[in-house]
Design an enzyme around this catalytic site. Structure first.
Site, PDB file in Angstrom:
ATOM      1  N   LYS A 265       0.863  -1.184   0.000  1.00  0.00           N
ATOM      2  CA  LYS A 265       0.000   0.000   0.000  1.00  0.00           C
ATOM      3  C   LYS A 265       0.897   1.232   0.000  1.00  0.00           C
ATOM      4  CE  LYS A 265      -3.886   1.988   2.647  1.00  0.00           C
ATOM      5  NZ  LYS A 265      -4.738   1.856   3.856  1.00  0.00           N
TER       6      LYS A 265
ATOM      7  N   SER B  31      -9.706   2.013   2.957  1.00  0.00           N
ATOM      8  CA  SER B  31      -8.799   2.758   2.105  1.00  0.00           C
ATOM      9  C   SER B  31      -7.779   1.891   1.373  1.00  0.00           C
ATOM     10  CB  SER B  31      -8.038   3.775   2.962  1.00  0.00           C
ATOM     11  OG  SER B  31      -7.196   3.100   3.889  1.00  0.00           O
TER      12      SER B  31
ATOM     13  N   SER C 181     -10.021  -0.380   7.111  1.00  0.00           N
ATOM     14  CA  SER C 181      -9.401  -0.181   5.793  1.00  0.00           C
ATOM     15  C   SER C 181      -8.747  -1.408   5.180  1.00  0.00           C
ATOM     16  CB  SER C 181      -8.370   0.951   5.864  1.00  0.00           C
ATOM     17  OG  SER C 181      -9.018   2.194   5.826  1.00  0.00           O
TER      18      SER C 181
END
Lengths: 484, 481
Positions: A76, A151, A175
């Site tokens: 990420k 997210s 997330s």
């Protein structure tokens, strides 16, 4: 090859069926071929990946290989990666090339994993749909008109579409778990303190936690084994040994006591298909000898409001360092210091980030602190207490991961509160610092759903064990989106 | 109207740790800009603070030294504001739960009185960097070497009633932190900085007046002048019927005045909240014991002991315990000569004067304490007079060796031979018939004073070596009357 799990790829590498370079090439090609439709990567580090793959192939030839050696992965874009842009999905860090590696990145590289690139995400991890990224939204591989959740939406979409075997994510209020649920993969949020936060760009420091995203619980166990552990650079990291997650995977579930959260099942807006999917997983648990009871989390309904005080408060302070002075863009021709701050920050941050900074600054300001921040912290204690009581009765607490399936792009962008309610089942876990996993449950309306299991502090082994046993007996996690 | 002055001080002491409070960077002074700034000090995204254990130990020592309560659990908090030399956009400090709670120190006043000043609290925090406004052509340069340097901010009660008291308190804190070795006390380099909160109120009134905060004071002399200036300014305003604005004022040493920097209306809302990156500091007995095990005898205890054991006045005892090195030196002199009073006079007199003149500290004194004690022993055993001893001291200072050697080499041994002294006395009497006449005709009450002339003449003839007591006695006998 891309349908193989990490565990299978690891076996293939060990058996010499393919090399890490071949594996890496294969996934890089898949990214090139498919990511245009998904936008799941912000940066693809092709050259570095191939160089790293070559190096780990050499390591293997020299007899130094572990289960993660040679396996490609994606990080990420919230994790700092040496000499690679680390954007956090924000214009504010579009030009930021990190001078160091995050601990998680460093550990996985040391274990021989090969980074394919950095995945898209909501800006500074603030969002539940991956639509707040300055690099544009990520599309859900199951229906590209829909969001993948957020997210960690880029990591989730990339794993679901088999563009990478596994990926890292971070979870502040759901997330990892929510996008895992919406894209049909397995994602684990470890106990707060289990993985180091060093090098993980902070959103809400008391809630943020890194975790693995993969297609199976076994792969999550493998990846987490490489990520977890005490780090002296993070004062909140736990100084306790990491359990042997793999050894625990096959434990039978006889006598396991599972608590279904009564309040969550009675929640308005719970999709009937999602509820049915949860029932189906519960049936399987019972079939394997688990006992399912109801538990109550009487303060859970306060978790979203408490979260939306605590998280923005911390973010308003954490994001102060993005001031246009030392890194990130600076506005053109500032006329004075205040102008430099105002314009650099106005231009650098997107709308959702600004909204949360404003909420947070307000909640911490003189005269409001007691009513908001302090009150929210008290609520947090009550929620943690709810869990403590529940864990006196059961080994595991379960619920749907999200109330609904993936929604269409743009459906909730104008309604922040509707967006915030996406995380209604996941947020309480972060407030209590507990570990939780989302695993694929039966589809609803042809779209993935997630089943959430919450464990006691540092009992990731139990979560992975139960998830693995379920996945051994079912095929919900084996489905692949068409066209990828 | 009679006014009462109320002063409280906030003192920032830079703790003498090798590395910063939340990073491993060096704290050494004077390195090139930004060469001692790590990723953490630069506020790089993703970096986290880790507390320096030594800084906590130093705070614990300070707490013990002022008899303060130790916060069993203290919490770091973020103080949020934007400034270019504050890299994270917040300063890590302590707010609601400081590490050091209420304590007190005693100050000795000019009239030898002792006053107790309360310390409200002391908390750990990180320093900011520096903004450099020169050499950047309208821009500002940032040097983050200082960012993250550990500070112990010591906040007093508003107990001081004059600039002199404030200075005595500041000196006291300075004495304690340098005595403990937790701060180098260098005010020029900013290791010890005072902010003063000053207000005045009509004498006898309970309610405090509006205060102003004075900043930018880097010496004790300026502290006194800044406060005196500010007291006068406030009284002038009030006597003219005006009112004091609560504000921060900078002291300008060149103009000897204070100037408004920012008013309360412009003040920041710092939005303090507990720093989620740091765990609360929980002090257990073992830690406290370890941190304080090697603590030296503290200045107040030593002062009291000096008064008791050496029979010194509070003032002398206070002066002799100004620094640990000074007190150690003094006691070594006493040990070598056996006369505490004489040692005190010499250490505070001749020695202090010489050190002052040479601009060096007692740590670098060319005359070691045992050597000075050896000199004083020669006064005590009548080998030399006090006056000759000063000559010997100068020679010792210049490196001519210890007292006996100098006395020997220069032939300064006192003349105690009665015959030799008598000869000198006779010579002087013979050479000054008029003075002898005057003396004999004078009022007996005035004679002791007049005899000084003859003593002086005899001493001069003996090049200072005659024993003054013997000279005195013999003169009185011979002059009669």
């Amino acid at each position: 090859m891309h349908h193989k799990t990490l565990a299978e790829l690891s076996a293939g590498l060990a058996a010499g069926e393919f090399s890490s370079v071949e594996l890496t090439r294969h996934f890089l090609e898949r990214i090139r071929a498919h990511d245009e439709r998904l936008n799941s990567f912000i940066t693809v580090t092709e050259e570095q990946a191939l160089a790293a793959a070559e190096a780990v192939d050499a390591r293997r030839a020299a007899g130094e290989a572990g289960p993660l050696t040679g396996i490609p992965l994606a990080h990420k874009d919230i994790f700092c990666t040496l000499d690679v842009r680390t954007s956090c999905g924000s214009r504010m860090l579009d030009n930021f090339v990190s001078p160091y590696d995050a601990t998680v990145v460093e550990r996985l590289a040391a274990a021989g994993m090969v980074m394919l690139g950095k995945t898209n995400m909501d800006e500074f991890a603030m969002g539940s749909s991956n639509e707040t990224s300055c690099y544009g939204p990520v599309h859900n591989p199951w229906d590209t008109e829909r969001v993948p959740g957020g997210s960690s939406g880029g990591s989730a979409a990339a794993v679901a579409a088999r563009l990478t075997p596994v990926a890292t994510g971070t979870d502040t209020g759901g997330s990892i778990r929510q996008p895992a649920a919406l894209t049909g993969i397995t994602g684990l949020k470890p106990t707060y303190g289990r993985c180091s936060r060093w090098g993980m760009i902070a959103f809400a420091s008391s809630l943020d936690q890194a975790g693995p995203m993969a297609r199976t619980a076994e792969d999550c166990a493998l990846l987490l084994s490489g990520m977890a552990g005490f780090d002296p650079r993070d004062s909140t990291s736990a100084e306790r040994p990491v359990d042997d997650y793999l050894a625990a995977l096959d434990r039978p579930l006889d006598g396991l006591k599972v608590g279904l959260v009564r309040e969550f099942m009675a929640q308005d807006g719970l999709h009937s298909g999602v509820a049915a999917a949860t029932e189906a997983v519960l049936e399987e648990l019972k079939r394997q000898g688990a006992e399912v009871v109801e538990v109550s989390l009487p303060h859970a309904h306060l978790s979203v409001p408490a979260y939306y005080v605590v998280a923005p408060a911390e973010c308003s302070s954490n994001l102060s360092r993005f001031d246009g002075v030392r890194f990130g863009p600076r506005c053109e021709d500032p006329k004075d210091l205040e102008d430099l701050y105002k314009r650099s920050r106005s231009e650098g941050f997107g709308a959702e980030v600004k909204r949360r900074i404003l909420i947070g600054a307000y909640a911490l300001s003189a005269g409001y602190y007691d009513a908001y921040y302090l009150k929210a912290q008290q609520v947090r204690q009550l929620i943690a207490q709810d869990f403590r009581v529940a864990f006196e009765q059961v080994d595991l607490i379960v619920s749907p991961t999200t109330p609904d399936v993936a929604f269409p792009l743009g459906a909730k962008t104008d309604d922040p509160v509707a967006m915030y309610l996406q995380d209604i089942y996941t947020i309480a876990v972060n407030l209590a610092g507990l570990p939780a996993i989302s695993i694929p449950a039966p589809a609803a309306d042809g779209l993935p759903t997630g089943f959430q299991m919450i464990g006691n502090h540092f009992d990731e082994a139990c979560l992975l064990n139960v998830a693995h046993r379920l996945q051994q007996a079912t095929d919900w996690h084996r489905h692949a989106p068409e066209g990828f | 109207m009679q006014w009462e002055v109320v002063i409280g001080l906030e003192i920032h002491t830079q703790l003498a740790t090798r590395s910063k409070i939340f990073s491993g960077s060096s704290t050494a002074f004077g390195a090139g800009p930004n060469t001692q700034a790590s990723l953490i000090d630069l506020g790089m995204p993703g970096t986290l603070p880790v507390l320096n254990r030594r800084a906590v130990e130093y705070a614990v020592r300070f707490a013990k030294a002022i008899g303060a309560e130790l916060g069993e659990r203290s919490v770091f908090a973020r103080k949020n504001y934007f400034y270019p030399d504050l890299p994270k956009g917040y300063q890590i400090s302590q707010f609601e739960l400081p590490i050091v709670g209420r304590g007190q120190v005693e100050i000795v006043l000019d009239d030898d009185g002792v006053k107790t000043v309360g310390v409200t609290r002391a908390h750990l925090e990180e320093d900011a960097g520096k903004s450099l406004h020169e050499d950047f052509h309208g821009m500002t340069g940032i040097d983050l070497n200082r960012a993250g340097t550990p500070l112990l901010e010591i906040v007093s009660e508003p107990d001081m009633r004059s600039a002199k008291e404030a200075v005595a308190y500041a000196r006291k804190i300075h004495q304690i932190v340098t005595w403990l070795g937790i701060c180098d006390g260098n005010m020029q380099e900013g290791s010890f900085r005072c902010d003063a909160n000053v207000s005045v109120r009509p004498l006898g009134k309970e309610k405090l007046g509006t205060r102003t905060e004075l900043k930018n004071i880097n010496s004790f002399r300026f502290l006194e002048r800044a406060i005196d200036y500010e007291i006068e300014r406030q009284i002038d305003i009030l006597e003219d019927g005006g009112r004091i604005v609560q504000e921060t004022r900078l002291y300008d040493a060149e103009r000897d005045e204070t100037r408004s920097m920012r008013s309360k209306e412009e003040a920041n809302d710092y939005r303090y909240f507990p720093d989620p990156d740091l765990l609360p500091v929980v002090l257990d007995e073992a830690f406290i014991e370890e941190a304080t095990r090697d603590m030296p005898e503290l200045p107040d205890a030593r002062r009291a002991r000096f008064q008791e054991q050496h029979g010194l006045s509070a003032y002398d005892a206070n002066a002799l315990t100004a620094t640990r090195a000074q007190a150690n030196y003094y006691e070594a002199v006493v040990a070598a000569c056996g006369d505490a009073k004489l040692a005190a006079n010499w250490v505070m007199g001749e020695l202090a004067g010489a050190l002052n003149k040479a601009g060096c500290g007692i740590e670098d004194c060319p005359v070691p304490a045992p050597a000075l004690g050896g000199l004083l022993a020669r006064i005590l055993d009548d080998t030399i007079s006090g006056k000759i001893a000063k000559q010997v001291f100068e020679a010792m200072w210049a490196g001519e060796g210890d007292a006996d050697r100098v006395i020997d080499a220069r032939g300064l041994k006192q003349i105690t031979d009665a015959g030799a002294i008598e000869a000198l006395v006779d010579e002087v009497i013979a050479a000054n018939p008029q003075q002898v006449e005057n003396y004999r005709n004078a009022d007996p009450a005035k004679r002791p004073k007049m005899i000084g002339f003859f003593v002086g003449q005899v001493m001069k003839k003996s090049q200072g070596k005659a024993n003054p007591q013997q000279v005195n006695a013999l003169l009185r006998e011979k002059l009669g009357g």
